[in-house]
Write a protein that holds these residues in place. Structure first.
Motif, short mmCIF file in Angstrom:
data_model
loop_
_atom_site.label_atom_id
_atom_site.label_comp_id
_atom_site.label_asym_id
_atom_site.label_seq_id
_atom_site.Cartn_x
_atom_site.Cartn_y
_atom_site.Cartn_z
N GLY A 31 -0.58 26.37 4.85
CA GLY A 31 -1.99 26.30 4.50
C GLY A 31 -2.22 25.24 3.43
O GLY A 31 -1.28 24.64 2.92
N THR A 32 -3.46 25.02 3.07
CA THR A 32 -3.81 24.05 2.03
C THR A 32 -3.27 24.51 0.67
O THR A 32 -3.38 25.67 0.31
CB THR A 32 -5.33 23.89 1.93
OG1 THR A 32 -5.84 23.46 3.21
CG2 THR A 32 -5.71 22.86 0.88
N GLY A 33 -2.66 23.57 -0.05
CA GLY A 33 -2.17 23.87 -1.39
C GLY A 33 -0.80 24.52 -1.44
O GLY A 33 -0.36 24.96 -2.50
N GLU A 34 -0.09 24.57 -0.32
CA GLU A 34 1.25 25.15 -0.31
C GLU A 34 2.32 24.08 -0.54
O GLU A 34 2.14 22.92 -0.16
CB GLU A 34 1.52 25.85 1.03
CG GLU A 34 0.73 27.12 1.23
CD GLU A 34 1.22 27.90 2.43
OE1 GLU A 34 2.41 28.28 2.44
OE2 GLU A 34 0.44 28.12 3.37
N GLU A 35 3.40 24.47 -1.15
CA GLU A 35 4.50 23.55 -1.41
C GLU A 35 5.50 23.59 -0.27
O GLU A 35 5.97 24.66 0.12
CB GLU A 35 5.18 23.91 -2.73
CG GLU A 35 6.09 22.82 -3.26
CD GLU A 35 6.52 23.07 -4.69
OE1 GLU A 35 6.23 22.24 -5.56
OE2 GLU A 35 7.15 24.12 -4.92
N ILE A 36 5.83 22.42 0.26
CA ILE A 36 6.80 22.32 1.34
C ILE A 36 8.20 22.14 0.77
O ILE A 36 9.16 22.77 1.21
CB ILE A 36 6.45 21.14 2.27
CG1 ILE A 36 5.03 21.31 2.84
CG2 ILE A 36 7.46 21.04 3.42
CD1 ILE A 36 4.55 20.12 3.65
N TYR A 37 8.31 21.25 -0.22
CA TYR A 37 9.56 21.00 -0.93
C TYR A 37 9.29 20.91 -2.42
O TYR A 37 8.20 20.52 -2.84
CB TYR A 37 10.22 19.70 -0.48
CG TYR A 37 10.72 19.71 0.94
CD1 TYR A 37 11.86 20.44 1.29
CD2 TYR A 37 10.09 18.99 1.93
CE1 TYR A 37 12.33 20.46 2.59
CE2 TYR A 37 10.55 18.99 3.24
CZ TYR A 37 11.67 19.73 3.56
OH TYR A 37 12.13 19.74 4.84
N SER A 38 10.28 21.25 -3.23
CA SER A 38 10.17 21.15 -4.68
C SER A 38 11.19 20.14 -5.20
O SER A 38 12.34 20.13 -4.76
CB SER A 38 10.42 22.51 -5.34
OG SER A 38 9.46 23.45 -4.95
N GLN A 39 10.75 19.31 -6.12
CA GLN A 39 11.64 18.32 -6.73
C GLN A 39 12.84 19.03 -7.37
O GLN A 39 12.70 20.01 -8.10
CB GLN A 39 10.86 17.54 -7.79
CG GLN A 39 11.65 16.45 -8.48
CD GLN A 39 10.79 15.69 -9.47
OE1 GLN A 39 9.57 15.69 -9.40
NE2 GLN A 39 11.43 15.03 -10.43
N GLY A 40 14.04 18.55 -7.05
CA GLY A 40 15.25 19.12 -7.63
C GLY A 40 15.89 20.23 -6.81
O GLY A 40 17.01 20.65 -7.09
N VAL A 41 15.18 20.71 -5.77
CA VAL A 41 15.73 21.78 -4.93
C VAL A 41 16.56 21.16 -3.80
O VAL A 41 16.26 20.06 -3.32
CB VAL A 41 14.57 22.63 -4.34
CG1 VAL A 41 15.10 23.62 -3.31
CG2 VAL A 41 13.85 23.36 -5.46
N GLU A 42 17.60 21.85 -3.37
CA GLU A 42 18.48 21.31 -2.34
C GLU A 42 17.71 21.00 -1.06
O GLU A 42 16.89 21.79 -0.59
CB GLU A 42 19.60 22.31 -2.03
CG GLU A 42 20.69 21.75 -1.14
CD GLU A 42 21.87 22.68 -0.97
OE1 GLU A 42 22.86 22.27 -0.35
OE2 GLU A 42 21.79 23.83 -1.47
N TYR A 43 17.99 19.83 -0.51
CA TYR A 43 17.31 19.34 0.67
C TYR A 43 18.21 19.56 1.89
O TYR A 43 19.30 18.98 1.97
CB TYR A 43 17.05 17.83 0.51
CG TYR A 43 15.67 17.38 0.87
CD1 TYR A 43 14.89 16.67 -0.02
CD2 TYR A 43 15.12 17.66 2.13
CE1 TYR A 43 13.62 16.23 0.30
CE2 TYR A 43 13.85 17.23 2.46
CZ TYR A 43 13.11 16.51 1.54
OH TYR A 43 11.84 16.09 1.88
#
Length: 220
Positions: A31-43
């Protein structure tokens, strides 16, 4: 929310030469405003955008965000990490609208993705376009006024003629103070180009917004 692979997804996978990955890919909806990835989190996944818009931003130690790019309809997220072998996300990705994407797991540079000529060609094209865009965004801070940069940013970041974003981030990215940003938004509203509603701004006159943008000035 997880969805199932449909015809459109197969067409996109085929474009990137990744049809053989259909059985392991995952369709995700945000949805709008959701985080898909966070800086520093394992990719762990390469992401292919299907539809919608998301901002890609880097967080500073003071908590402010600098927006690097917007993705619309098609594009890759995570290819920089994939190419450099980085294990952690170098930026955060936040949706600006309803957003759909395809997640494809990868593990290392030994992954079969690197042996796929079609995929490598598409990814290189995408990286080159990102570099051109980033170069333009950098020079625009020198060549154009705050209003022109803001109008460009709103036009590029809008989804279905609606613009939604955190205004402190907008000010930082456009390169103006928060107070000046509010003055410019008020002026655009008074000129019946924007209308504030539902936590964002409805674009009333896209033609005038683009005419006042950096791109509009260049086209004259």
């Amino acid at each position: 929310m997880v969805g199932k692979v449909e015809k459109l997804h197969r067409e996109i996978l085929d474009y990137y030469g990744l049809l053989e990955h259909e059985s392991i890919c995952e369709i995700r909806h945000f949805g709008t405003g959701e985080e898909i990835y966070s800086q520093g989190v394992e990719y762990k996944h390469l992401t292919i955008v299907v539809s919608g818009k998301a901002k890609v931003c880097v967080s500073a130690p003071n908590g402010k965000d600098l927006i690097l790019a917007h993705y619309l309809s098609r594009g890759l997220i995570g290819h920089a990490e994939l190419m450099t072998g980085m294990k952690y996300a170098t930026a955060s990705v936040m949706t600006l609208s309803p957003f759909e994407c395809i997640l494809i797991p990868f593990q290392s540079k030994q992954d079969n993705l690197f042996k796929n000529l079609t995929f490598m060609t598409r990814m290189t094209e995408d990286l080159a376009l990102n570099m051109i865009r980033d170069s333009y965004n950098f020079t625009s801070n020198v060549l154009f006024s705050g209003e022109q940069r803001l109008c460009s940013y709103i036009a590029q970041g809008a989804y279905k003629d609606f613009f939604f974003d955190r205004l402190t981030d907008v000010a930082a990215t456009v390169g103006i103070s928060y107070r000046h940003l509010m003055r410019l938004l008020k002026k655009l509203a008074e000129d019946n180009i924007l209308k504030k509603e539902n936590g964002g701004f409805q674009i009333i006159d896209m033609t005038q917004l683009k005419a006042r943008s950096a791109e509009g000035i260049q086209a004259r």
